[in-house]
Write an enzyme that holds these catalytic residues in place. Structure first.
Site, short mmCIF file in Angstrom:
data_model
loop_
_atom_site.label_atom_id
_atom_site.label_comp_id
_atom_site.label_asym_id
_atom_site.label_seq_id
_atom_site.Cartn_x
_atom_site.Cartn_y
_atom_site.Cartn_z
N HIS A 94 -3.93 7.54 1.77
CA HIS A 94 -4.08 6.03 1.16
C HIS A 94 -6.02 6.17 1.92
CE1 HIS A 94 -3.85 1.82 0.68
NE2 HIS A 94 -3.66 1.32 2.00
N ASN A 134 -10.31 0.26 -0.70
CA ASN A 134 -8.70 0.15 -0.10
C ASN A 134 -8.27 -0.53 -1.33
OD1 ASN A 134 -5.95 0.10 0.39
ND2 ASN A 134 -5.96 -0.69 2.18
N CYS A 178 0.91 -1.65 -0.04
CA CYS A 178 0.44 -0.47 0.08
C CYS A 178 1.21 1.47 0.24
CB CYS A 178 -1.06 0.04 0.67
SG CYS A 178 -1.75 -1.31 0.86
#
Ligand code: UT7
Length: 320
Positions: free
Chosen positions: A247, A277, A114
């Site tokens: 994020h 996500n 990520c």
């Protein structure tokens, strides 16, 4: 005069198929209410036949090039962040290069899950400032739907597919562009967020495994720290910040991090509700969303941040 990497253009791409929480709840033991309350997620996009990390990356890159008014032939560097490449090798960056019709440039993938986009941005920025290329495509692209265990309700509701891209150009320092970046990794936490397969172990692709509560606890602390660090490195205070593009893992992490830094919630770009996500794609996808809907304007000071498997985490400050 010193060089600086400026953001010349942004772009993003999503798969065709949108899956909302209600549709997911038809096959997974979950509810729209649980997902919204615990994560803020309402829908995600899931790649279908013919849609891959590289095709999404190509589509995002084409939009970013168009936005920047740059010809693909002028790109000298492609850095693509992904944890879900089309194949173990070659890199997805070289696949995108071929799809864009670029005969010769530097092209490689970066893998920091990520945090991948922050790692890719930092590497590209360094290479532009030291003269490896004058124009770079920095891409985050993922198809996490293909490594999810659809029987594990604790993870499968959280992720989505997509891609985002930035065109960076090396320019004589005029005060705009990437002001500072900071990266971190702490491999002692490998077992909190990982994929239980790989070419050198099981010989299979594997599925994503996560101890969500533990990741959550580390995320808020690490993200607040790295944002403070990058602000100081850029000679800024939180009052100078126009936008934070975080994020997009969980709306509760975004709220808690903003509160720790004393940043008002209206300065935080939130897209986790519509994209879920998307790992390395989430920061450029949210950035593009906020540029195209008119929130982020030329001259704005923008902070980017991410945290993910490894653990890895990082942040960047830029003047758009
Ligand atoms: O991008 C990389 C970074 N990743 C992250 O930042 C993720 C960080 N973690 C999180 O966002 C949160 O920890 C989660 C959203 C993953 C989970 O939220 P939580 O508040 O920590 O819930 P939990 O895992 O402690 O689970 C609470 C309850 C459990 O039931 P019991 O044991 O209390 O009866 C779970 O079984 O919620 C249950 N549960 C669900 N219920 C309905 C877990 N997943 C689901 C679900 N639907 N999808």
């Amino acid at each position: 005069m010193a060089l600086r990497s400026i953001v010349a253009g942004v772009g993003s791409a999503l798969p065709v198929r949108r899956v909302d929480n209600a549709e997911l709840a038809a096959t997974v033991d979950t509810t729209d209410q649980w997902i919204v309350e615990r994560t803020g997620i309402r829908a995600r996009y899931v790649a279908g036949e013919g849609e891959t990390t590289a095709t999404l990356a190509r589509d995002a890159a084409l939009k970013a090039l168009e936005h920047a008014g740059v010809d693909a032939a002028d790109v000298g560097l492609i850095v693509l962040a992904t944890a879900t490449p089309d194949q173990t090798f070659p890199s997805s960056a070289t696949k995108v290069q071929a799809m864009l019709g670029i005969d010769d440039c530097v092209a490689f993938d970066v893998h920091a899950v990520c945090t991948g986009f922050l790692y890719a941005l930092t590497v590209a920025d360094s290479m532009l400032r030291t003269g490896t290329a004058t124009t770079a495509l920095v891409i985050g692209a993922e198809t996490f739907s293909r490594i999810l265990d659809w029987e594990d309700r604790g993870t499968c509701v959280l992720f989505g597919d997509g891609a985002g891209a930035l065109v960076l150009k090396a320019e004589k320092d005029g005060g705009r562009g990437i002001l500072a970046t900071r990266l971190h990794a702490d491999g002692r936490h490998n077992d909190l967020l990982f994929v239980d397969g790989g070419p050198s172990t099981t010989g299979t692709v594997g599925k994503l495994r996560m101890k969500g509560r533990e990741v959550f606890r580390h995320a808020v602390v690490n993200l607040a720290e790295v944002l403070s660090e990058v602000l100081a490195a850029a000679g800024l205070t939180s009052d100078d910040v126009d936008w934070v593009v975080p994020h997009q893992a969980n709306a509760r992490i975004l709220d808690a991090t903003a509160k720790k830094l004393g940043l008002p919630p209206e300065k935080i770009v939130v897209t986790v509700d519509r994209h879920a996500n998307t790992s390395a794609a989430s920061v450029p996808l949210a950035f593009d969303t906020a540029v195209k809907d008119g929130r982020i304007k030329r001259g704005d000071v923008v902070m980017l941040e991410a945290m993910g498997g490894g653990f890895t985490w990082g942040a960047a400050a830029l003047k758009y």
